[in-house]
Enzyme design. Structure first.
Site, mmCIF file in Angstrom:
data_model
loop_
_atom_site.group_PDB
_atom_site.id
_atom_site.type_symbol
_atom_site.label_atom_id
_atom_site.label_comp_id
_atom_site.label_asym_id
_atom_site.label_seq_id
_atom_site.Cartn_x
_atom_site.Cartn_y
_atom_site.Cartn_z
ATOM 1 N N HIS A 240 7.924 -26.550 9.351
ATOM 2 C CA HIS A 240 8.016 -25.093 9.170
ATOM 3 C C HIS A 240 6.892 -24.353 9.906
ATOM 4 C CE1 HIS A 240 11.117 -25.209 5.908
ATOM 5 N NE2 HIS A 240 10.576 -26.402 5.674
ATOM 6 N N ASN B 39 15.008 -23.059 0.934
ATOM 7 C CA ASN B 39 15.623 -23.041 2.265
ATOM 8 C C ASN B 39 16.888 -22.190 2.235
ATOM 9 O OD1 ASN B 39 13.759 -24.726 3.538
ATOM 10 N ND2 ASN B 39 14.941 -26.588 3.140
ATOM 11 N N HIS C 11 3.499 -23.380 -2.482
ATOM 12 C CA HIS C 11 3.457 -24.653 -3.198
ATOM 13 C C HIS C 11 4.466 -24.615 -4.350
ATOM 14 C CE1 HIS C 11 2.273 -28.170 -5.201
ATOM 15 N NE2 HIS C 11 0.963 -28.086 -5.098
ATOM 16 N N TYR D 233 2.011 -30.301 -1.035
ATOM 17 C CA TYR D 233 1.671 -28.956 -0.547
ATOM 18 C C TYR D 233 0.179 -28.632 -0.633
ATOM 19 C CZ TYR D 233 6.595 -28.085 0.187
ATOM 20 O OH TYR D 233 7.882 -28.162 0.663
HETATM 21 FE FE1 HDD Z 1 8.532 -28.631 2.339
HETATM 22 C C1 HDD Z 1 6.439 -26.583 3.993
HETATM 23 C C2 HDD Z 1 10.780 -26.058 1.964
HETATM 24 C C3 HDD Z 1 10.817 -30.810 0.935
HETATM 25 C C4 HDD Z 1 6.225 -31.084 2.412
HETATM 26 N N1 HDD Z 1 8.615 -26.707 2.886
HETATM 27 C C5 HDD Z 1 7.635 -26.035 3.575
HETATM 28 C C6 HDD Z 1 8.040 -24.674 3.790
HETATM 29 C C7 HDD Z 1 9.268 -24.521 3.213
HETATM 30 C C8 HDD Z 1 9.620 -25.800 2.641
HETATM 31 C C9 HDD Z 1 10.114 -23.270 3.173
HETATM 32 C C10 HDD Z 1 7.243 -23.632 4.544
HETATM 33 C C11 HDD Z 1 6.409 -22.787 3.629
HETATM 34 C C12 HDD Z 1 5.725 -21.709 4.428
HETATM 35 O O1 HDD Z 1 6.429 -20.809 4.888
HETATM 36 O O2 HDD Z 1 4.518 -21.813 4.571
HETATM 37 N N2 HDD Z 1 10.432 -28.487 1.675
HETATM 38 C C13 HDD Z 1 11.137 -27.315 1.505
HETATM 39 C C14 HDD Z 1 12.342 -27.581 0.765
HETATM 40 C C15 HDD Z 1 12.365 -28.907 0.483
HETATM 41 C C16 HDD Z 1 11.156 -29.480 1.041
HETATM 42 C C17 HDD Z 1 13.357 -26.525 0.378
HETATM 43 C C18 HDD Z 1 13.367 -29.709 -0.278
HETATM 44 C C19 HDD Z 1 14.114 -29.224 -1.212
HETATM 45 N N3 HDD Z 1 8.532 -30.595 1.810
HETATM 46 C C20 HDD Z 1 9.566 -31.288 1.217
HETATM 47 C C21 HDD Z 1 9.123 -32.631 0.903
HETATM 48 C C22 HDD Z 1 7.798 -32.704 1.303
HETATM 49 C C23 HDD Z 1 7.471 -31.422 1.871
HETATM 50 C C24 HDD Z 1 9.967 -33.694 0.227
HETATM 51 C C25 HDD Z 1 6.833 -33.857 1.219
HETATM 52 C C26 HDD Z 1 6.927 -34.855 0.407
HETATM 53 N N4 HDD Z 1 6.681 -28.830 3.128
HETATM 54 C C27 HDD Z 1 5.899 -29.908 2.987
HETATM 55 C C28 HDD Z 1 4.502 -29.701 3.525
HETATM 56 C C29 HDD Z 1 4.561 -28.229 4.035
HETATM 57 C C30 HDD Z 1 5.986 -27.838 3.726
HETATM 58 C C31 HDD Z 1 4.063 -30.744 4.514
HETATM 59 C C32 HDD Z 1 4.107 -27.950 5.442
HETATM 60 C C33 HDD Z 1 3.283 -26.691 5.383
HETATM 61 C C34 HDD Z 1 3.067 -26.473 3.983
HETATM 62 O O3 HDD Z 1 3.722 -27.421 3.252
HETATM 63 O O4 HDD Z 1 2.384 -25.608 3.487
HETATM 64 O O5 HDD Z 1 3.575 -29.850 2.507
#
Ligand code: HDD
Length: 719
Positions: free
Chosen positions: A80, A153, A344, A367
């Site tokens: 993202h 999402n 988060h 997160y």
């Molecule tokens: Fe995630 C970012 C949505 C599963 C780990 N995720 C992130 C963002 C969104 C989502 C919208 C961007 C937030 C922003 O605008 O800063 N992610 C989802 C959805 C998931 C999902 C809807 C499943 C239903 N994500 C998911 C899993 C993991 C992550 C299973 C790890 C085990 N996601 C992350 C992250 C991020 C992230 C690596 C990257 C930047 C952040 O968190 O702040 O932690």
């Protein structure tokens, strides 16, 4: 004591604004200074040993400026990375106290400030907005009781069932490690290699191959919390809840060919669209929806509520629309707000709680962890955009970039020296109390059998699509798999598609020049550890209690408004000014935006000698960023357009992308010549030689329909 909860809504909104205000710079009438406040006398020249001499190490002003510049970038989000955001407000329509004690959902008079960030998933920070991808829809509610983040999402399900597979999924979709190709695209070997070995992804893949993955605008996307969460009311009674965002402008997408062209012409298309709409006062709005399921009904469905690859069809549990989100202010600074915001799923308020969805459980770790590398310190909550409007008091202290100056000697609890403060909050004072879920189980690494059905909702999704949508899915699979080099992977995908829909598999196979496996190949379930024979745990297909869900097709969305739609007017000197202005007035009255496009910038003169300002020349303009085209009459103007290859291409391309086209007076001849009769009987081509009054009304109706996809299925597109 924290008595902030008693404050009214306006004070909450004001608190967030003031909070940001404190940190907002205003350089009006101020001197240029160093970071230490020293006024700078010369910002043009470094300090040198003589006018032609070497620069001196002593130049602390130069060094401070360059050092700061050298460190301007922080790591982009691992997923993202590419996004855009806006401020706004949320208000509930009626109290939801029956289900939840979360105060922002119980008081219809309360306006809760929010910050919302939309994003793509796979691309880097500078990648195109129009990639075929899932869109992030992350909402931070600054409630009186602390921040609540709904990190969702625009697709209601996810690729995988367990967070332990997330790094594999993301490694597979990101550019391949040996050559870092391709950027922001799933159309490559590693992605399809992975997903064809993980049949649990198939429902999500169907959505990803649909037009939902190429939205017309962030403002025209649905949003979903995906996981099943819990609501808890004042009596401690829990129920299950799924969260939805329903855009008031409807759910609309662009065509794939359009998306690829927009990526070249305006890679900032979605970002710009959001910014301009808010700037123009056309504030994007979504209704907040909930699907509520009683705890007692947890096992009444043919799918598991804890499985994030499943929806609850709206036919089984309707979505109640309980409030409205309005985005009404653009950020002042992209980095400070959009880049530094930290969402988060674990930022909760009392009245909302998790379930055991294994994907959600893993996210709860990821997160915070990611913010440590991205924002560099556990103090990321002190960055203005992340700060809670509810007071924060605890004994956490120090660490890099600490802003708070904690006073006194006490940073532990219990204490007597600090009068016991800060002290724990009782539940009646809003103290968070985890829902007491009964657990009596073995500790195992395993997946529940109730998670084994990977295909029935993929089939339900496909069956619910219109003909045009189904064709787009066939095209998307054919495009993506066509970009896969390894034939065995293409073949494996065809085998899996036979489990979803035989016609779909056959059509894709035909486009790939391959044969559909005569007997559907059994997809192997890889969701188990080394000691399980994967053949013994084949994915299952449970009979779905519904065959078709209208809510899953964009064909059934809102189609009665043209608000914020962009309409191109093609004109040159000698244009019929009355026809142009009358159409402009009527479209703008209906909420659309119009732009005059002419052979060159400046002004054109109408047939009755009036000047009309030109917004874009054909050199700059492109049909793909418009929703519809109008060609007014005026012989001289139309003659000039006929000489202009770009004007002919403009309408041709708009036609190819199934957009509404209107022409009046001599403009009709321009369309006639360009399309040589191909526009006959096309409901979205409105031709009126006599400038009849109802032209605008018919045009508005055709634009509100968004696209005339029938044009595409008739395969008579000339471009
Ligand atoms: Fe995630 C970012 C949505 C599963 C780990 N995720 C992130 C963002 C969104 C989502 C919208 C961007 C937030 C922003 O605008 O800063 N992610 C989802 C959805 C998931 C999902 C809807 C499943 C239903 N994500 C998911 C899993 C993991 C992550 C299973 C790890 C085990 N996601 C992350 C992250 C991020 C992230 C690596 C990257 C930047 C952040 O968190 O702040 O932690």
């Amino acid at each position: 004591m924290n008595n902030k909860a008693n404050k009214n809504d306006n004070e909450t909104g004001d608190a967030k604004s003031k909070d940001l205000e404190m940190n907002r710079e205003d350089a009006t009438d101020q001197f240029l200074t160093t970071n230490q406040g020293l006024r700078i006398n010369d910002n043009q020249n470094s300090l040198k040993a003589g006018e032609r001499g070497a620069t001196l190490l002593e130049d602390f002003i130069l060094r401070e400026k360059i050092t700061h510049f050298d460190h301007e970038r922080i790591p982009e989000r691992i997923v993202h990375a590419r996004g855009a955001a806006a401020h706004g407000v949320f208000q509930v329509y009626e109290s939801m106290a029956k289900y939840t004690k979360a105060k922002f959902l119980c008081d219809p008079s309360r306006e809760t400030p929010v910050f919302v960030r939309f994003s793509t998933v796979a691309g880097s920070r500078g990648s195109t907005d129009l990639a075929r991808d899932v869109r992030g829809f992350a909402v931070k509610f600054y409630t009186d009781e602390g921040n609540f983040d709904l990190v969702g999402n625009n697709i209601p399900i996810f690729f995988i069932q367990d967070a332990i597979k997330f790094p594999d999924l993301i490694h597979a979709v990101k550019p391949e490690p040996h050559n870092e190709i391709p950027q922001a695209a799933s159309a490559h070997d590693t992605f399809w290699d992975f997903v064809t070995l993980m049949p649990e992804s198939m429902h999500m893949i169907m959505w990803l191959m649909s037009d939902r993955a190429i939205p017309r605008s962030f403002r025209m996307m649905e949003g979903f919390g995906i996981h099943t969460f819990r609501f808890i009311n004042e009596e401690g009674k829990a129920c299950f809840v799924k969260f939805h965002w329903k855009p008031l402008l409807g759910v609309h997408s662009v065509a794939w060919d359009e998306a690829t062209r927009i990526s070249g012409k305006d890679p900032d298309f979605h970002r710009r669209d959001l910014w301009e709409a808010i700037d123009d006062g056309a504030f994007p709005e979504w209704e907040f929806g909930v699907q509520i399921v009683a705890e007692a009904d947890e096992h009444k469905f043919e799918f598991d509520l804890l499985d994030p690859t499943k929806i609850i069809p709206e036919e089984l549990v309707p979505v109640q629309r309980i409030g409205k989100l309005t985005l009404n202010r653009n950020p002042d600074n992209f980095f400070a707000e959009t880049e530094q915001v930290a969402f988060h799923p674990g930022h909760l308020v009392s009245g909302i709680d998790f379930t055991n969805d294994p994907l959600l459980q893993g996210r709860l770790f990821s997160y915070t962890d990611t913010q440590l590398s991205r924002l560099g310190s556990p103090n990321f909550h002190e960055i203005p955009i992340n700060r809670s409007v509810a007071p924060v008091h605890n004994n956490q202290r120090d660490a890099q970039m600490r802003q708070t100056i904690n006073k006194g000697r006490v940073s532990y609890e219990p204490n007597s020296m600090g009068g016991g403060c800060p002290f724990q909050a009782m539940m009646k004072d809003g103290g968070f109390h985890t829902h007491e879920e009964r657990i009596d189980a073995k500790k195992v690494r395993a997946r529940s059998e109730s998670f084994h059905d990977h295909f029935s909702q993929a089939t339900l999704f496909f069956n619910s699509q219109s003909e045009a949508e189904k064709n787009h899915i066939v095209d998307a699979f054919s495009f993506e798999l066509g970009k896969v080099d390894i034939i065995e992977i293409r073949q494996r995908m065809l085998g899996i598609l036979t489990q979803v829909d035989m016609t779909l598999a056959t059509k894709v196979a035909d486009k790939l020049g391959l044969k559909v496996p005569a007997k559907p190949e059994e997809p192997v379930n890889h969701s188990f550890g080394a000691d399980t024979d994967p053949q013994s745990v084949q994915p299952t297909k449970v009979k779905s209690s519904i065959e078709k869900s209208d809510a899953l097709s964009m064909a059934n969305t809102v189609k009665d408004t043209i608000k914020t739609r962009k309409i191109a007017f093609l004109a040159a000197d000698g244009v019929d000014g009355d026809a142009l202005n009358s159409m402009k007035d009527q479209l703008e009255k209906a909420g659309a935006k119009t732009k005059v496009i002419a052979p060159k910038l400046g002004k054109i003169t109408s047939s009755d000698g009036k000047e009309i300002a030109v917004d874009e020349s054909f050199l700059i303009a492109t049909s793909v960023v418009y929703d519809a085209v109008f060609v007014p009459g005026g012989q001289q103007s139309v003659n000039a357009l006929k000489e202009e290859m770009d004007a002919i291409h403009f309408v041709n391309e708009a036609f190819k992308h199934c957009k509404a086209i209107a022409a009046t007076g001599e403009g009709v001849d321009f369309i006639g010549e360009t399309f040589a009769g191909k526009t006959k009987d096309d409901k979205a081509v409105i031709l009126n030689k006599d400038n009849a009054n109802d032209t605008a009304q018919s045009f508005i109706k055709a634009i509100a329909e968004h696209r005339n996809w029938e044009r595409e299925t008739a395969r008579k597109v000339p471009a």
